[in-house]
Design a protein around this motif. Structure first.
Motif, PDB file in Angstrom:
ATOM      1  N   THR A  83      13.650  23.308  15.624  1.00 13.23           N
ATOM      2  CA  THR A  83      13.205  22.228  16.501  1.00 13.23           C
ATOM      3  C   THR A  83      14.189  21.067  16.467  1.00 13.23           C
ATOM      4  O   THR A  83      14.928  20.895  15.497  1.00 13.23           O
ATOM      5  CB  THR A  83      11.794  21.741  16.100  1.00 13.23           C
ATOM      6  OG1 THR A  83      11.328  20.780  17.038  1.00 13.23           O
ATOM      7  CG2 THR A  83      11.765  21.139  14.727  1.00 13.23           C
ATOM      8  N   PRO A  91       8.934  17.621  14.155  1.00 19.30           N
ATOM      9  CA  PRO A  91       7.733  18.298  13.642  1.00 19.30           C
ATOM     10  C   PRO A  91       8.048  19.690  13.088  1.00 19.30           C
ATOM     11  O   PRO A  91       8.769  20.461  13.720  1.00 19.30           O
ATOM     12  CB  PRO A  91       6.822  18.391  14.862  1.00 19.30           C
ATOM     13  CG  PRO A  91       7.747  18.347  16.034  1.00 19.30           C
ATOM     14  CD  PRO A  91       8.928  17.530  15.619  1.00 19.30           C
ATOM     15  N   HIS A  93       6.115  23.102  11.246  1.00 23.09           N
ATOM     16  CA  HIS A  93       4.873  23.776  10.920  1.00 23.09           C
ATOM     17  C   HIS A  93       5.190  24.913   9.948  1.00 23.09           C
ATOM     18  O   HIS A  93       5.812  25.906  10.338  1.00 23.09           O
ATOM     19  CB  HIS A  93       4.202  24.307  12.188  1.00 23.09           C
ATOM     20  CG  HIS A  93       3.918  23.219  13.179  1.00 23.09           C
ATOM     21  ND1 HIS A  93       2.882  22.330  13.016  1.00 23.09           N
ATOM     22  CD2 HIS A  93       4.552  22.855  14.304  1.00 23.09           C
ATOM     23  CE1 HIS A  93       2.890  21.470  14.013  1.00 23.09           C
ATOM     24  NE2 HIS A  93       3.892  21.758  14.803  1.00 23.09           N
ATOM     25  N   ARG A  95       3.626  27.371   8.784  1.00 25.02           N
ATOM     26  CA  ARG A  95       3.189  28.688   9.235  1.00 25.02           C
ATOM     27  C   ARG A  95       4.230  29.323  10.157  1.00 25.02           C
ATOM     28  O   ARG A  95       4.538  30.506  10.042  1.00 25.02           O
ATOM     29  CB  ARG A  95       1.856  28.547   9.957  1.00 25.02           C
ATOM     30  CG  ARG A  95       1.320  29.833  10.526  1.00 25.02           C
ATOM     31  CD  ARG A  95       0.022  29.572  11.232  1.00 25.02           C
ATOM     32  NE  ARG A  95       0.231  28.605  12.298  1.00 25.02           N
ATOM     33  CZ  ARG A  95      -0.363  28.668  13.479  1.00 25.02           C
ATOM     34  NH1 ARG A  95      -1.226  29.608  13.738  1.00 25.02           N
ATOM     35  NH2 ARG A  95      -0.125  27.769  14.394  1.00 25.02           N
ATOM     36  N   GLU A  96       4.813  28.529  11.061  1.00 27.76           N
ATOM     37  CA  GLU A  96       5.791  29.052  12.015  1.00 27.76           C
ATOM     38  C   GLU A  96       7.113  29.382  11.329  1.00 27.76           C
ATOM     39  O   GLU A  96       7.775  30.361  11.681  1.00 27.76           O
ATOM     40  CB  GLU A  96       6.012  28.062  13.161  1.00 27.76           C
ATOM     41  CG  GLU A  96       4.790  27.862  14.023  1.00 27.76           C
ATOM     42  CD  GLU A  96       4.245  29.174  14.593  1.00 27.76           C
ATOM     43  OE1 GLU A  96       5.041  29.976  15.131  1.00 27.76           O
ATOM     44  OE2 GLU A  96       3.025  29.402  14.487  1.00 27.76           O
ATOM     45  N   VAL A 129       6.704  18.659   3.296  1.00 33.36           N
ATOM     46  CA  VAL A 129       6.863  19.841   4.142  1.00 33.36           C
ATOM     47  C   VAL A 129       7.602  20.939   3.387  1.00 33.36           C
ATOM     48  O   VAL A 129       7.275  22.127   3.517  1.00 33.36           O
ATOM     49  CB  VAL A 129       7.538  19.510   5.496  1.00 33.36           C
ATOM     50  CG1 VAL A 129       9.046  19.332   5.361  1.00 33.36           C
ATOM     51  CG2 VAL A 129       7.233  20.586   6.513  1.00 33.36           C
ATOM     52  N   ASN A 132       5.128  22.572   1.084  1.00 31.47           N
ATOM     53  CA  ASN A 132       4.172  23.375   1.850  1.00 31.47           C
ATOM     54  C   ASN A 132       4.791  24.699   2.292  1.00 31.47           C
ATOM     55  O   ASN A 132       4.159  25.753   2.168  1.00 31.47           O
ATOM     56  CB  ASN A 132       3.659  22.597   3.060  1.00 31.47           C
ATOM     57  CG  ASN A 132       2.731  21.473   2.683  1.00 31.47           C
ATOM     58  OD1 ASN A 132       2.152  21.463   1.597  1.00 31.47           O
ATOM     59  ND2 ASN A 132       2.581  20.508   3.571  1.00 31.47           N
TER      60      ASN A 132
END
Length: 164
Positions: A83, A91, A93, A95-96, A129, A132
């Motif tokens: 991104t 941003p 994610h 999971r992605e 992040v 995570n």
């Protein structure tokens, strides 16, 4: 290097040949440093990787987040730009990021993003992040080897800082 062609043209007095020469030089330099980074396992070729990342990202005007996907021998499978964001945020994610690693069969990943401010110091959000993604990846057998933040003044490795 973060300047657009339009901005370069204003600076160079609308000289399109000079604008094109600068763009071609940057593209060539990026290609050479990318080749050097990918020719051996990344963990034994760390400086070449940092050189490539610096050339490609250090002077961008917006944050760009990428994931380097590695096989079991730490060879680069893919360099994915995930991104691009704003001047101070992009941003992510977890999971992605992990979903893409599974698709590619990655054994490990290295997270990378830039700070357009030039200061590569990690923010609380950068650390969170990273942790995570590492937690999700660990559960699925994908190691997060590092998160490198690139800025005009250098880089910071979250692994080297003891943050992951």
């Amino acid at each position: 290097m973060a300047a657009t062609d339009e901005c370069r043209a204003r600076i160079l007095g609308q000289d399109q040949a000079a604008v094109q020469a600068i763009a071609a030089f940057k593209a060539g330099l990026t290609h050479v440093t990318q080749y050097r980074a990918a020719e051996r396992p990344l963990l034994t070729n760390w400086q070449a990787l940092l050189d490539y990342l610096h050339v490609d990202m250090a002077h961008l005007a917006v944050e760009r987040f990428r994931v380097l996907h590695l096989n079991t021998r730490n060879m680069l499978i893919r360099d994915d730009v995930i991104t691009e964001g704003t001047i101070d945020h992009t941003p992510i994610h977890p999971r992605e990021v992990v979903r893409r690693a599974i698709e590619l069969g990655s054994a490990a990943i290295i997270l990378v993003h830039n700070h357009p401010s030039g200061d590569p110091s990690p923010s609380r959000s950068d650390i969170d992040v990273t942790r995570n993604v590492a937690e999700v990846g660990k559960r699925l057998g994908i190691a997060v080897l590092d998160h490198v933040i690139v800025g005009a003044s250098g880089h910071v490795s979250l692994r080297a800082q003891g943050l992951i």
